[in-house]
Design an enzyme around this catalytic site. Structure first.
Site, PDB file in Angstrom:
ATOM      1  N   ALA A 111      96.159 -22.357  14.567  1.00 44.53           N
ATOM      2  CA  ALA A 111      96.443 -21.535  15.865  1.00 44.53           C
ATOM      3  C   ALA A 111      96.505 -19.876  15.448  1.00 44.53           C
ATOM      4  CB  ALA A 111      97.051 -22.073  16.686  1.00 44.53           C
ATOM      5  N   ASP A 137      89.457 -18.400   3.379  1.00 41.29           N
ATOM      6  CA  ASP A 137      88.313 -18.538   2.129  1.00 41.29           C
ATOM      7  C   ASP A 137      87.621 -19.720   2.307  1.00 41.29           C
ATOM      8  OD1 ASP A 137      88.800 -16.015   1.814  1.00 41.29           O
ATOM      9  OD2 ASP A 137      90.191 -16.934   0.030  1.00 41.29           O
ATOM     10  N   GLU A 192      86.055 -17.733  12.984  1.00 40.08           N
ATOM     11  CA  GLU A 192      86.778 -17.729  11.357  1.00 40.08           C
ATOM     12  C   GLU A 192      86.114 -16.190  10.821  1.00 40.08           C
ATOM     13  OE1 GLU A 192      86.936 -20.897   8.755  1.00 40.08           O
ATOM     14  OE2 GLU A 192      86.926 -22.520  10.876  1.00 40.08           O
ATOM     15  N   GLY A 193      85.742 -15.510  12.040  1.00 40.30           N
ATOM     16  CA  GLY A 193      85.731 -14.123  11.032  1.00 40.30           C
ATOM     17  C   GLY A 193      84.287 -13.378  11.260  1.00 40.30           C
ATOM     18  N   THR A 194      84.133 -12.771  11.786  1.00 38.09           N
ATOM     19  CA  THR A 194      82.901 -11.958  12.700  1.00 38.09           C
ATOM     20  C   THR A 194      81.702 -11.415  11.287  1.00 38.09           C
ATOM     21  OG1 THR A 194      83.653  -9.572  12.643  1.00 38.09           O
ATOM     22  CG2 THR A 194      83.809 -11.381  15.004  1.00 38.09           C
ATOM     23  N   GLN A 221      47.966 -19.540  10.926  1.00 38.23           N
ATOM     24  CA  GLN A 221      48.542 -18.803   9.935  1.00 38.23           C
ATOM     25  C   GLN A 221      50.368 -18.211  10.431  1.00 38.23           C
ATOM     26  OE1 GLN A 221      47.854 -14.809   8.449  1.00 38.23           O
ATOM     27  NE2 GLN A 221      47.707 -16.502   6.251  1.00 38.23           N
TER      28      GLN A 221
HETATM   29  N1  CAA Z   1      93.702 -13.946  -0.650  1.00 38.09           N
HETATM   30  C1  CAA Z   1      95.000 -14.243  -0.574  1.00 38.09           C
HETATM   31  N2  CAA Z   1      95.468 -13.525  -0.032  1.00 38.09           N
HETATM   32  C2  CAA Z   1      94.480 -12.438   0.392  1.00 38.09           C
HETATM   33  C3  CAA Z   1      93.263 -12.579   0.654  1.00 38.09           C
HETATM   34  C4  CAA Z   1      92.611 -13.420   1.031  1.00 38.09           C
HETATM   35  N3  CAA Z   1      91.358 -13.790   1.668  1.00 38.09           N
HETATM   36  N4  CAA Z   1      92.574 -11.458   2.029  1.00 38.09           N
HETATM   37  C5  CAA Z   1      93.625 -10.478   1.497  1.00 38.09           C
HETATM   38  N5  CAA Z   1      94.701 -11.517   1.318  1.00 38.09           N
HETATM   39  C6  CAA Z   1      96.091 -10.378   1.418  1.00 38.09           C
HETATM   40  C7  CAA Z   1      96.358  -8.930   0.183  1.00 38.09           C
HETATM   41  O1  CAA Z   1      96.462  -9.215  -0.972  1.00 38.09           O
HETATM   42  C8  CAA Z   1      96.977  -8.146   0.966  1.00 38.09           C
HETATM   43  O2  CAA Z   1      98.192  -8.633  -0.089  1.00 38.09           O
HETATM   44  P1  CAA Z   1      99.335  -7.507  -0.293  1.00 38.09           P
HETATM   45  O3  CAA Z   1     100.215  -7.053   0.278  1.00 38.09           O
HETATM   46  O4  CAA Z   1     100.415  -8.327  -1.040  1.00 38.09           O
HETATM   47  O5  CAA Z   1      98.279  -7.101  -2.082  1.00 38.09           O
HETATM   48  C9  CAA Z   1      97.147  -8.615   2.515  1.00 38.09           C
HETATM   49  O6  CAA Z   1      96.487  -9.749   2.985  1.00 38.09           O
HETATM   50  C10 CAA Z   1      97.090  -7.900   3.111  1.00 38.09           C
HETATM   51  O7  CAA Z   1      95.411  -6.985   2.969  1.00 38.09           O
HETATM   52  P2  CAA Z   1      94.134  -6.547   3.732  1.00 38.09           P
HETATM   53  O8  CAA Z   1      95.649  -5.611   4.045  1.00 38.09           O
HETATM   54  O9  CAA Z   1      93.263  -6.383   3.476  1.00 38.09           O
HETATM   55  O10 CAA Z   1      95.261  -6.849   5.209  1.00 38.09           O
HETATM   56  P3  CAA Z   1      94.272  -6.170   6.746  1.00 38.09           P
HETATM   57  O11 CAA Z   1      94.905  -5.814   7.102  1.00 38.09           O
HETATM   58  O12 CAA Z   1      92.985  -5.257   6.399  1.00 38.09           O
HETATM   59  O13 CAA Z   1      93.052  -7.384   7.254  1.00 38.09           O
HETATM   60  C11 CAA Z   1      90.787  -8.485   7.457  1.00 38.09           C
HETATM   61  C12 CAA Z   1      92.117  -8.280   6.598  1.00 38.09           C
HETATM   62  C13 CAA Z   1      90.311  -9.464   6.446  1.00 38.09           C
HETATM   63  C14 CAA Z   1      90.115  -7.754   8.433  1.00 38.09           C
HETATM   64  C15 CAA Z   1      91.503  -9.990   7.490  1.00 38.09           C
HETATM   65  O14 CAA Z   1      92.075  -9.544   8.815  1.00 38.09           O
HETATM   66  C16 CAA Z   1      91.157 -10.738   8.597  1.00 38.09           C
HETATM   67  O15 CAA Z   1      89.955 -11.841   8.044  1.00 38.09           O
HETATM   68  N6  CAA Z   1      90.633 -10.498   9.854  1.00 38.09           N
HETATM   69  C17 CAA Z   1      89.644 -11.342  10.202  1.00 38.09           C
HETATM   70  C18 CAA Z   1      90.815 -12.080  11.048  1.00 38.09           C
HETATM   71  C19 CAA Z   1      90.110 -14.386  10.958  1.00 38.09           C
HETATM   72  O16 CAA Z   1      88.524 -14.089  10.014  1.00 38.09           O
HETATM   73  N7  CAA Z   1      90.013 -14.866  12.152  1.00 38.09           N
HETATM   74  C20 CAA Z   1      89.431 -16.109  12.714  1.00 38.09           C
HETATM   75  C21 CAA Z   1      90.548 -17.090  13.322  1.00 38.09           C
HETATM   76  S1  CAA Z   1      90.423 -18.821  12.678  1.00 38.09           S
HETATM   77  C22 CAA Z   1      88.917 -19.270  12.833  1.00 38.09           C
HETATM   78  O17 CAA Z   1      88.457 -18.670  14.117  1.00 38.09           O
HETATM   79  C23 CAA Z   1      89.120 -20.561  13.135  1.00 38.09           C
HETATM   80  C24 CAA Z   1      88.358 -21.863  14.070  1.00 38.09           C
HETATM   81  O18 CAA Z   1      88.808 -22.197  14.959  1.00 38.09           O
HETATM   82  C25 CAA Z   1      87.070 -21.922  13.798  1.00 38.09           C
END
Ligand code: CAA
Length: 387
Positions: free
Chosen positions: A124, A240, A363-365, A279
């Protein structure tokens, strides 16, 4: 790079295919109608080792690699996409997260029953006003001696109603932005932890999606996952892996749609011959199969990178982006090939079409996957060529 699956991976695939087609597939349409959570099937999947696939055997897991997990998830999704999303969230963003970041005590208490499938897991992070931008979540966790007090509302939580263990993220220090977010493990039944409304959805009807409400919910400080402030990185790391799961799920549903389209095109006759002779349709089928294979290779490539312990963030996003968009194209074509019948509940393609729609969103658009990919190409995380 083409993949040579190992004997063990092929064995897992065959075992899951047999199970999924014998047990899950015959009742998938009915589950879509009744919206009944597949608890009994998930229990059987736990007995087969499918609920803690990548967890070491000492915590009741199957100790399998990510490629095997993707193969298994694809087979489950082929039969029932609702069951597949529960399996995906449970395995990759709950079990793997506790295995990677949990204390020994947390693994003994929570991971062991999760990995056996006795308890279902949820994750969550999303809130009514924080979806793509989880840094701006507003759920708070305030330390009170050896407890944290959680307040806030989470939204669109897969298995929210049926999960026994939920990982949540909350702000422990709002001034620190992403470094002020922490992750916690919360058990069902904890006072102040309530399940809110269940969404009426377009697809994936047998998987519940709910609000979770935290109203002065006191949880022991030992339920903190990792250190205070680690929550955002824990969530990103978990996603990831989760994105490989959604890519595999997309491939599974697309294959089901392709198989349905091929068999319909062979049987249906118009203008005095099977429509498979035209076809226009043959090329549609050829494009569908080619796109599915491309998505599968991207999925395998990301999974294999993870198994080699290499950074795979960008590859997981590429696989999720391409596979989730691909399955929307493929299910739309499968429905078109079925003509008017495709629009009815008599055939499964309308369900595939509805189920697939959310894959480019959760899980992220697709837009967020492009942000991740572009950040890696243009930022200091990108280290040269793709391979
Ligand atoms: N692995 C490890 N660390 C990571 C990372 C990763 N993949 N991605 C970012 N980070 C770290 C960065 O290194 C950074 O750390 P430092 O400050 O120490 O350098 C920190 O996180 C912040 O990174 P960003 O500046 O890139 O962060 P951001 O605010 O710009 O956001 C984003 C990045 C990719 C947009 C992120 O917010 C994101 O993935 N958003 C989408 C959220 C999402 O996927 N939600 C889905 C919900 S779950 C779901 O849907 C499940 C379900 O029920 C089916």
């Amino acid at each position: 790079m083409s993949f040579q699956l190992t004997d063990e991976q092929l064995m897992i695939q065959t075992m899951v295919r047999d199970f999924a087609r014998e047990v899950l597939l015959p009742t998938a349409m009915e589950r879509d109608r009744t919206k009944e959570f597949p608890r009994g099937n998930l229990k059987k999947m736990g007995e087969l080792g499918l609920m803690g696939m990548m967890i070491p055997p000492e915590y009741n897991g199957a100790g399998a690699d990510t490629v095997s997990y993707a193969l298994a998830l694809q087979e489950v999704a082929y039969a029932c996409a609702s069951t597949a999303v529960v399996m995906s969230v449970h395995n990759s963003i709950v079990c793997e997260t506790i295995n990677r970041f949990g204390t020994e005590e947390q693994k003994q208490t929570y991971l062991k029953p999760l990995a056996r499938g006795e308890v279902i897991g949820a994750f969550a992070m999303t809130e009514p006003n924080a979806g793509s931008d989880p840094v701006n979540q507003s759920t708070s966790a305030v330390r009170d001696q050896d407890h944290y007090i959680i307040n806030g509302t989470k939204r669109f939580i897969t298995s929210g109603k049926n999960a026994g263990v939920t990982i949540i993220t909350a702000k422990t220090d709002p001034a620190k932005r992403h470094k002020g977010i922490s992750a916690f493990i919360i058990e069902k039944g904890t006072p102040g932890f309530l399940v809110g409304k269940t969404e009426e959805k377009m697809g994936l009807c047998a998987s519940d999606t709910t609000d979770l409400i935290f109203d002065n919910c006191r949880i022991p400080a030992r339920n903190l996952l990792g250190q205070e402030g680690d929550g955002f990185k824990i969530a990103m790391t978990s996603l990831d892996s989760g994105r490989i799961g959604i890519a595999a799920q997309s491939v599974g549903v697309a294959k089901a749609a392709l198989d349905a389209a091929v068999s319909y095109a062979r049987e249906r006759e118009q203008f005095g011959q099977p429509i498979s002779k035209f076809q226009g349709l043959r090329w549609m089928l050829a494009d569908m199969a080619t796109e599915i294979e491309a998505a599968w290779q991207l999925t395998l490539s990301a999974a294999a990178k993870k198994d080699r312990d290499e950074r795979y963030t960008m590859e997981a996003s590429m696989a999720k982006l391409f596979a989730s968009e691909m399955v929307n194209r493929v299910t739309a074509k499968a429905l078109q090939i079925h003509g008017g019948y495709g629009y009815t509940k008599e055939y499964p393609v309308e369900r595939f079409y509805r189920d697939a729609r959310v894959f480019t969103i959760y899980e992220g658009t697709s837009e967020i996957q492009r942000v991740v990919i572009a950040n890696h190409l243009l930022g200091d995380r990108y280290v040269g060529s793709l391979r």
